[in-house]
Design a protein around this motif. Structure first.
Motif, PDB file in Angstrom:
ATOM      1  N   THR A   1     -43.852  90.037 -17.641  1.00  0.00           N
ATOM      2  CA  THR A   1     -43.543  88.724 -18.220  1.00  0.00           C
ATOM      3  C   THR A   1     -44.795  88.009 -18.713  1.00  0.00           C
ATOM      4  N   GLY A   2     -45.949  88.445 -18.255  1.00  0.00           N
ATOM      5  CA  GLY A   2     -47.185  87.752 -18.622  1.00  0.00           C
ATOM      6  C   GLY A   2     -47.380  86.484 -17.794  1.00  0.00           C
ATOM      7  N   ILE A   3     -46.505  86.248 -16.807  1.00  0.00           N
ATOM      8  CA  ILE A   3     -46.659  85.056 -15.960  1.00  0.00           C
ATOM      9  C   ILE A   3     -47.504  85.439 -14.747  1.00  0.00           C
ATOM     10  N   GLN A   4     -48.702  84.888 -14.704  1.00  0.00           N
ATOM     11  CA  GLN A   4     -49.644  85.245 -13.646  1.00  0.00           C
ATOM     12  C   GLN A   4     -49.219  84.663 -12.304  1.00  0.00           C
ATOM     13  N   VAL A   5     -49.566  85.363 -11.254  1.00  0.00           N
ATOM     14  CA  VAL A   5     -49.267  84.873  -9.903  1.00  0.00           C
ATOM     15  C   VAL A   5     -50.492  84.101  -9.411  1.00  0.00           C
ATOM     16  N   GLN A   6     -50.267  82.881  -8.962  1.00  0.00           N
ATOM     17  CA  GLN A   6     -51.428  82.099  -8.490  1.00  0.00           C
ATOM     18  C   GLN A   6     -52.045  82.775  -7.266  1.00  0.00           C
ATOM     19  N   ARG A   7     -53.357  82.631  -7.126  1.00  0.00           N
ATOM     20  CA  ARG A   7     -54.067  83.338  -6.045  1.00  0.00           C
ATOM     21  C   ARG A   7     -53.536  83.006  -4.663  1.00  0.00           C
ATOM     22  N   ASN A   8     -53.179  81.745  -4.476  1.00  0.00           N
ATOM     23  CA  ASN A   8     -52.746  81.348  -3.130  1.00  0.00           C
ATOM     24  C   ASN A   8     -51.228  81.420  -2.960  1.00  0.00           C
ATOM     25  N   LYS A   9     -50.531  82.132  -3.848  1.00  0.00           N
ATOM     26  CA  LYS A   9     -49.072  82.279  -3.730  1.00  0.00           C
ATOM     27  C   LYS A   9     -48.748  82.997  -2.410  1.00  0.00           C
ATOM     28  N   ALA A  10     -47.773  82.445  -1.676  1.00  0.00           N
ATOM     29  CA  ALA A  10     -47.381  83.064  -0.400  1.00  0.00           C
ATOM     30  C   ALA A  10     -46.952  84.511  -0.615  1.00  0.00           C
ATOM     31  N   ILE A  11     -47.255  85.353   0.310  1.00  0.00           N
ATOM     32  CA  ILE A  11     -46.874  86.778   0.400  1.00  0.00           C
ATOM     33  C   ILE A  11     -47.586  87.680  -0.608  1.00  0.00           C
ATOM     34  N   VAL A  12     -47.524  87.363  -1.902  1.00  0.00           N
ATOM     35  CA  VAL A  12     -48.019  88.317  -2.900  1.00  0.00           C
ATOM     36  C   VAL A  12     -49.273  87.852  -3.645  1.00  0.00           C
ATOM     37  N   GLY A  13     -49.735  86.637  -3.393  1.00  0.00           N
ATOM     38  CA  GLY A  13     -50.953  86.147  -4.068  1.00  0.00           C
ATOM     39  C   GLY A  13     -52.179  86.903  -3.552  1.00  0.00           C
ATOM     40  N   ARG A  14     -53.200  86.966  -4.398  1.00  0.00           N
ATOM     41  CA  ARG A  14     -54.421  87.701  -4.033  1.00  0.00           C
ATOM     42  C   ARG A  14     -55.052  87.176  -2.751  1.00  0.00           C
ATOM     43  N   ASN A  15     -54.870  85.883  -2.502  1.00  0.00           N
ATOM     44  CA  ASN A  15     -55.490  85.295  -1.304  1.00  0.00           C
ATOM     45  C   ASN A  15     -54.566  85.279  -0.082  1.00  0.00           C
ATOM     46  N   ALA A  16     -53.340  85.788  -0.240  1.00  0.00           N
ATOM     47  CA  ALA A  16     -52.353  85.629   0.837  1.00  0.00           C
ATOM     48  C   ALA A  16     -52.817  86.246   2.159  1.00  0.00           C
ATOM     49  N   PHE A  17     -53.641  87.291   2.072  1.00  0.00           N
ATOM     50  CA  PHE A  17     -54.157  87.929   3.298  1.00  0.00           C
ATOM     51  C   PHE A  17     -55.678  88.006   3.248  1.00  0.00           C
ATOM     52  N   ALA A  18     -56.289  87.043   2.570  1.00  0.00           N
ATOM     53  CA  ALA A  18     -57.753  87.043   2.460  1.00  0.00           C
ATOM     54  C   ALA A  18     -58.304  85.915   3.334  1.00  0.00           C
ATOM     55  N   HIS A  19     -59.369  86.215   4.044  1.00  0.00           N
ATOM     56  CA  HIS A  19     -59.963  85.209   4.928  1.00  0.00           C
ATOM     57  C   HIS A  19     -61.433  85.097   4.571  1.00  0.00           C
ATOM     58  N   GLU A  20     -61.902  83.875   4.283  1.00  0.00           N
ATOM     59  CA  GLU A  20     -63.309  83.748   3.924  1.00  0.00           C
ATOM     60  C   GLU A  20     -64.128  83.038   4.999  1.00  0.00           C
TER      61      GLU A  20
END
Ligand SMILES: CC(=O)SCCNC(=O)CCNC(=O)[C@H](O)C(C)(C)COP(=O)(O)OP(=O)(O)OC[C@H]1O[C@@H](n2cnc3c(N)ncnc32)[C@H](O)[C@@H]1OP(=O)(O)O
Ligand SMILES: CC(C)C(=O)C(=O)O
Ligand SMILES: [Mg+2]
Length: 515
Positions: free
Chosen positions: A286-305
């Motif tokens: 669709t070309g609709i990007q997923v925001q980084r902090n999107k629950a479950i599937v966002g790039r940051n959903a399981f990232a800890h800094e």
């Protein structure tokens, strides 16, 4: 609001009705072609979606074709087509889903006063008659009929009950009560579903369904509240795409039920490890990007800094993770190294990369790491390797150390570098030198201050990672009195990397001379 089942009962199976290909495609700019729809439908089928709403067949010949093709191709999921309460819509939907092993026609008609009066311009009696006629026509063509009183969540209680009862009598097997404009709240939708369950006499003959929009950011919470009130089907989309602010996100709904089964006592047939692949496919299509902090599937959903979280994670994962990334299709937890990270995460990453740092080395690498982290958004493995290698190769005595430097350079200007070095504990020396380029000038300045003149045999600059803010690693080979010495320096600035590499080589020369 209470949960729908007592904890001792076995979990209730909730049907997942995915409308990515219909309501999801109504997101501006999200149109998909036939091949793309088939690819998405196949993944939805494989992941265990119970019903796939493949489109709105009357909308266009292309939509009709794609619903038909999905119906012909997909073997397991039920394939559904949407229709207004009009003969041509229902006939087209029936024709499109006919090839499906299990087909469904989804008939809808708005019931709220606003929609009745301003959009449809119909009286309540006309609405009821039209709904009955539509459901009956559809039921004559297909056994599985869903009826939606559109804008149900803004419909008067009495009228909603009247329409729902009539639709079930006419043959509807699923009653979907949508929050079309994303207006309701969890407590309110719980009460509405409970009210309909309590007041509509034939309600047990149909499955109740929820279809929530996200205009106030409550689509998932509202869907779960409807389930708690007895809904047996949830309508949702991958990544929550859909009309305006979108629909309830399938991945969030499914993981809410899996992670909080203790609370909802519900389950689904979804293979959760396919959630991330599905999200990526829909985003790509669709070309609709997923925001980084999107629950479950966002790039940051399981990232800890942050260091405190990373330290907790390394000691016991459940300190900061309520689900495991592998369960949703990520390969692993991501301990992102950045300016908020601490020693525990740095040492762990260095170990993963094959370096076992002594406590002293860790202190020095950590100091360099924090300096670098102030300059760079994210620290990659290549950065860590370069920092550690510099530390390992720099574990000679720090006779000379860099305090500061400035570079002046430009088109048609001779580059000038001013270098300040520290010798021993506190003696500082400054020198300004010119050169053929800033690197050449830096070489001269370091040689003049330290009094050690070397012949450069090899000089290599390498980007340790990708990106404009990547650190540059300088590897140097110099000759001094017939012997070759190596030096390594890393920084986001290549002049600084050069000075550090020079000092690294010169400190080796001095320490060898002393020995
Ligand atoms: C809440 C939802 O998501 S509903 C689904 C929304 N999705 C879409 O609309 C996408 C596909 N739609 C389309 O391609 C077009 O709107 C079509 C082909 C369906 C209809 O196009 P048109 O005939 O030009 O009508 P248009 O879209 O301008 O207006 C909709 C008409 O349907 C009527 N209508 C709306 N809902 C219903 C319904 N459930 N049952 C019967 N008629 C309805 C409206 O009152 C209006 O009728 P009018 O023209 O007599 O005033
Ligand atoms: C067609 C219906 C179910 C709809 O999408 C809505 O009301 O949001
Ligand atoms: Mg909708």
């Amino acid at each position: 609001m209470t949960t729908s089942s007592q904890p001792h009962e076995s979990p209730r199976m909730i049907r997942i009705f995915d409308t990515t290909l219909r309501d999801g495609e109504q997101s501006p700019g999200a149109s998909m072609n036939l091949a793309e729809k088939l690819e998405v439908a196949s993944l939805l089928d494989e992941m265990g979606v119970d019903i796939i709403e493949a489109g709105f067949p009357i909308a266009s010949p292309g939509d009709f074709e794609s619903v038909k093709k999905v119906a012909e191709t997909i073997q397991r999921s039920t394939i559904c087509g949407l229709a207004r309460c009009s003969d041509k819509d229902i006939d087209a939907a029936a024709e499109a889903v006919k090839p499906a092993k299990q087909g469904r026609i989804h008939v809808f008609l708005a019931t709220s006063a606003i929609h009745r009066e301003f959009k449809l311009r119909m009286t309540p009696d006309e609405i009821v008659q039209r709904a009955i006629a539509g459901v009956k026509r559809a039921r004559n063509l297909c056994d599985d009929i869903e009826f939606s009183p559109e804008d149900a969540c803004r419909t008067e209680d009495d009228f909603l009950c009247r329409v729902v009862e009539a639709a079930i009598d006419a043959g509807a097997t699923t009653i979907n009560m949508p929050d079309t404009v994303g207006y309701t709240t969890p407590n309110e939708i719980f009460d509405r579903f409970s009210m309909v369950r309590n007041r509509v006499p034939n309600i047990d003959k149909a499955i109740l369904s929820t279809h929530c929009h996200n205009d106030l950011g409550m689509a998932v919470a509202n869907s779960m509240a409807a389930v708690a009130a007895g809904a047996g089907q949830i309508e949702c989309t991958i990544n929550g795409i859909g009309e305006r602010a979108g629909n309830a996100a399938l991945e969030e709904i499914v993981m809410a039920m899996k992670t909080r089964q203790d609370f909802f006592n519900c389950t689904t047939a979804i293979d959760t490890q396919r959630l991330v692949p599905a999200s990526r496919l829909v985003s790509k299509t669709t070309g609709i990007q997923v925001q980084r902090n999107k629950a479950i599937v966002g790039r940051n959903a399981f990232a800890h800094e942050s260091g405190i979280h990373q330290d907790g994670m390394l000691k016991e994962r459940s300190t900061y993770e309520i689900m495991s990334p592998e369960d949703v299709g990520f390969s692993k937890t991501d301990l992102v190294l950045g300016k908020h990270s601490g020693r525990a995460a740095l040492a762990d990453r260095a170990k993963t990369l094959g370096f076992s740092l002594s406590p002293e080395q860790l202190v020095t690498v950590f100091e360099q790491f924090k300096i670098l982290a102030d300059k760079k958004k994210e620290i990659y493995d290549g950065d860590i390797i370069a920092l550690v290698q510099q530390q390992i190769s720099g574990s000679v005595e720090q006779e000379w150390a860099l305090i500061d430097y400035t570079v002046t350079s430009g088109k048609n200007r001779t580059p000038v570098v001013e270098v300040t070095l520290k010798h021993g504990d506190d003696e500082k020396t400054q020198r300004v030198e010119q050169g053929d380029g800033p690197i050449d000038a830096a070489f001269w300045a370091v040689e003049k201050i330290t009094g050690i003149e070397v012949v450069c045999k090899d000089f290599r600059v390498r980007s340790a990672t990708l990106g404009r803010d990547a650190i540059g690693e300088v590897n140097l080979e110099v000759e001094y009195k017939g012997k070759t010495y190596r030096g390594i320096g890393v920084s986001t600035d290549s002049v600084e990397s050069t000075i550090l590499a020079m000092l690294n080589a010169i400190n080796r020369i001095i320490s060898e001379k002393r020995e």
